[in-house]
Write a protein that holds these residues in place. Structure first.
Motif, short mmCIF file in Angstrom:
data_model
loop_
_atom_site.label_atom_id
_atom_site.label_comp_id
_atom_site.label_asym_id
_atom_site.label_seq_id
_atom_site.Cartn_x
_atom_site.Cartn_y
_atom_site.Cartn_z
N ASN A 33 -8.41 -1.01 19.84
CA ASN A 33 -9.26 -0.56 19.36
C ASN A 33 -9.13 1.47 19.28
OD1 ASN A 33 -11.11 -1.41 21.57
ND2 ASN A 33 -10.66 -0.65 23.44
N GLN A 34 -8.29 1.66 18.42
CA GLN A 34 -8.14 2.73 17.72
C GLN A 34 -8.17 2.12 15.96
OE1 GLN A 34 -3.72 3.80 16.52
NE2 GLN A 34 -4.33 5.53 17.06
N VAL A 35 -9.03 2.75 15.92
CA VAL A 35 -9.62 3.41 13.97
C VAL A 35 -8.76 4.10 13.71
CG1 VAL A 35 -11.77 3.07 12.53
CG2 VAL A 35 -11.93 1.99 15.07
N TYR A 36 -8.10 4.05 12.71
CA TYR A 36 -7.65 5.09 11.88
C TYR A 36 -6.96 4.82 10.13
CZ TYR A 36 -4.00 1.66 11.22
OH TYR A 36 -3.57 0.12 10.77
N ARG A 37 -7.03 6.18 9.69
CA ARG A 37 -6.44 5.74 8.51
C ARG A 37 -5.34 6.99 7.65
NH1 ARG A 37 -10.27 8.07 3.25
NH2 ARG A 37 -8.91 8.69 1.77
N PRO A 38 -4.35 6.08 6.99
CA PRO A 38 -3.01 7.60 7.09
C PRO A 38 -3.72 8.75 6.59
CG PRO A 38 -2.55 5.60 6.01
CD PRO A 38 -3.99 5.26 6.66
N HIS A 39 -3.12 10.06 6.64
CA HIS A 39 -3.02 10.88 6.36
C HIS A 39 -2.11 12.28 6.50
CE1 HIS A 39 -5.78 14.01 5.00
NE2 HIS A 39 -4.86 15.05 5.78
N CYS A 40 -1.17 11.20 4.69
CA CYS A 40 0.64 11.77 5.17
C CYS A 40 0.81 13.02 4.06
CB CYS A 40 1.40 10.79 4.72
SG CYS A 40 1.28 9.62 5.98
N ILE A 41 1.29 14.15 4.56
CA ILE A 41 1.25 15.09 4.25
C ILE A 41 2.33 14.83 2.73
CG2 ILE A 41 2.79 17.42 4.22
CD1 ILE A 41 2.68 17.55 7.42
N ASP A 42 2.86 14.52 1.98
CA ASP A 42 3.81 14.46 1.79
C ASP A 42 4.10 12.87 0.49
OD1 ASP A 42 4.75 16.77 1.59
OD2 ASP A 42 5.95 16.62 2.98
N CYS A 43 3.27 12.21 1.61
CA CYS A 43 3.07 10.38 0.61
C CYS A 43 1.14 9.46 0.40
CB CYS A 43 4.25 9.64 1.63
SG CYS A 43 3.85 7.78 1.78
N ASN A 44 1.57 8.55 -0.82
CA ASN A 44 0.20 8.43 -0.44
C ASN A 44 0.55 7.25 -0.88
OD1 ASN A 44 -1.82 11.19 -0.54
ND2 ASN A 44 -0.64 11.80 -2.41
N SER A 45 1.06 6.39 -0.52
CA SER A 45 1.82 4.96 -0.74
C SER A 45 1.17 4.01 0.10
CB SER A 45 3.24 4.14 0.06
OG SER A 45 4.27 5.96 -0.99
N CYS A 46 0.31 4.86 0.93
CA CYS A 46 -0.26 3.29 1.69
C CYS A 46 -1.96 3.37 0.80
CB CYS A 46 -0.12 3.89 3.05
SG CYS A 46 0.94 3.42 4.55
N GLU A 47 -2.21 2.39 0.33
CA GLU A 47 -3.64 1.85 -0.27
C GLU A 47 -4.31 0.75 0.07
OE1 GLU A 47 -1.97 3.45 -4.88
OE2 GLU A 47 -2.72 1.31 -4.22
N SER A 48 -5.31 0.90 0.86
CA SER A 48 -6.63 -0.31 0.77
C SER A 48 -6.43 -0.95 0.14
CB SER A 48 -7.59 0.46 1.66
OG SER A 48 -7.60 1.65 2.84
N ILE A 49 -5.85 -2.31 0.72
CA ILE A 49 -6.54 -3.48 -0.46
C ILE A 49 -7.73 -4.20 0.16
CG2 ILE A 49 -4.59 -4.83 0.08
CD1 ILE A 49 -4.12 -5.53 -2.51
N ARG A 50 -8.02 -4.58 -0.75
CA ARG A 50 -9.86 -6.09 -0.47
C ARG A 50 -9.67 -7.00 -2.42
NH1 ARG A 50 -15.53 -1.94 -1.24
NH2 ARG A 50 -15.17 -1.89 -3.26
N LEU A 51 -10.13 -7.89 -1.32
CA LEU A 51 -10.43 -9.28 -2.68
C LEU A 51 -11.61 -9.11 -2.76
CD1 LEU A 51 -7.88 -11.27 -1.31
CD2 LEU A 51 -7.07 -10.15 -2.61
N PRO A 52 -12.21 -9.09 -4.20
CA PRO A 52 -13.74 -9.70 -4.18
C PRO A 52 -13.83 -11.49 -3.93
CG PRO A 52 -12.71 -8.48 -6.39
CD PRO A 52 -11.51 -8.31 -5.45
N VAL A 53 -13.93 -12.52 -3.01
CA VAL A 53 -13.61 -13.36 -3.10
C VAL A 53 -13.91 -14.14 -3.92
CG1 VAL A 53 -13.04 -12.98 -0.27
CG2 VAL A 53 -15.47 -13.59 -1.06
N LYS A 59 -19.77 -13.86 2.52
CA LYS A 59 -19.21 -12.40 2.22
C LYS A 59 -18.84 -12.25 0.80
CE LYS A 59 -19.62 -12.90 7.06
NZ LYS A 59 -20.58 -11.93 7.61
N ASN A 60 -18.52 -10.59 0.58
CA ASN A 60 -18.17 -10.65 -0.12
C ASN A 60 -17.14 -10.22 -1.19
OD1 ASN A 60 -21.33 -10.48 -2.08
ND2 ASN A 60 -21.81 -8.70 -1.62
N TYR A 61 -16.05 -9.37 0.58
CA TYR A 61 -14.70 -8.86 0.17
C TYR A 61 -13.96 -9.09 1.08
CZ TYR A 61 -16.60 -5.41 -3.02
OH TYR A 61 -17.24 -5.05 -4.22
N LEU A 62 -13.01 -9.59 1.08
CA LEU A 62 -11.58 -10.07 2.58
C LEU A 62 -11.21 -8.87 1.84
CD1 LEU A 62 -10.07 -11.48 4.09
CD2 LEU A 62 -8.69 -12.47 2.70
N TYR A 63 -11.04 -7.89 3.32
CA TYR A 63 -9.48 -6.78 3.83
C TYR A 63 -8.37 -7.13 3.81
CZ TYR A 63 -13.95 -3.60 2.05
OH TYR A 63 -14.95 -2.95 1.46
#
Length: 237
Positions: free
Chosen positions: A55-75, A199-203
């Motif tokens: 039930n938790q919805v979240y997004r990384p918000h780190c101070i010194d790191c931007n390594s996490c990148e959301s990725i999706r496929l245009p199927v 569907k257009n994308y797979l996240y």
């Protein structure tokens, strides 16, 4: 309140040890009114780089790191590589079924997977309470892609079924069949299921280039990554 009038409230967690990059500290932006989640507005959150765990919805918000990148496929644009075609061929004897409801058999497979493949992970050892709290959300439509070998359930891919996309939440499979590359085959299957459902994308969640166990996601081309709040297309070089 109408769908167009709904809004989200956000909170910021304290720093804690990162599960993927041991030398880093992790921090999350979390949605604090998740009771207002719907298929439509969760898809908008996905587009903004959010993801859910239970039930938790979240997004990384780190101070010194931007390594996490959301990725999706245009199927509709995806083209399998030679190695991916071999995986498809290797598993052509498997049967694929789609269910809109979870089966009680899933947990035994999940437990064996976690306790064998991810003994160094935060979900080890598996238990039913953790399984239910991680996998399920009553406010979002889900589908379960079941894969069978000789009528034996060997893999389950859990997806959120959204208006314009599937979001791959988690896949677990029989660890004794590791030579079949069922994790990779599951993504290839999810691509086909997404297309069959128009569907257009797979996240696929977050791509982390510096984390070896997360690097499998970037081998599906073309894909798009959310970089500085812009979806950037990545083609195979």
């Amino acid at each position: 309140m109408s769908e167009s009038k709904k809004y989200f409230q956000f909170g910021l967690t304290h720093n804690f040890a990162c599960n993927y990059l041991p030398e880093q500290q992790e921090r999350l932006v979390v949605v604090t009114n998740c009771e207002d989640i719907t298929n439509e507005n969760y898809q908008r959150l996905l587009m903004a780089g959010f993801r859910r765990s239970g039930n938790q919805v979240y997004r990384p918000h780190c101070i010194d790191c931007n390594s996490c990148e959301s990725i999706r496929l245009p199927v509709y644009e995806f083209k399998p590589s030679k190695s991916q075609k071999r995986i498809i061929s290797t598993n052509k004897d498997l049967t694929i079924k789609i269910s809109l409801e979870a089966d009680e058999r899933y947990y035994d497979l999940y437990q064996r997977y976690i306790n064998t493949v991810h003994q160094d992970g935060s979900m080890f050892p598996a238990n039913k309470e953790q399984y239910k709290g991680f996998i399920f959300n009553e406010l979002i439509d889900q589908l379960f892609i079941e894969i069978y070998h000789d009528k034996q359930l060997v893999s389950v891919a859990v997806c959120d079924n959204l208006p314009n996309s599937l979001s791959a939440l988690y896949t677990f499979y029989d660890p004794e069949l590791s030579k079949r590359s069922l994790g990779k085959f599951s993504i290839l299957t999810q691509i086909q299921v997404a297309k069959s459902l128009n569907k257009n994308y797979l996240y696929l969640g977050y791509q982390i280039d510096d984390c070896q166990k997360m690097n499998y996601k970037k081998s599906y081309y073309p894909h798009e990554r959310l970089i500085q709040d812009q979806w950037i297309r990545i083609n195979k070089s």
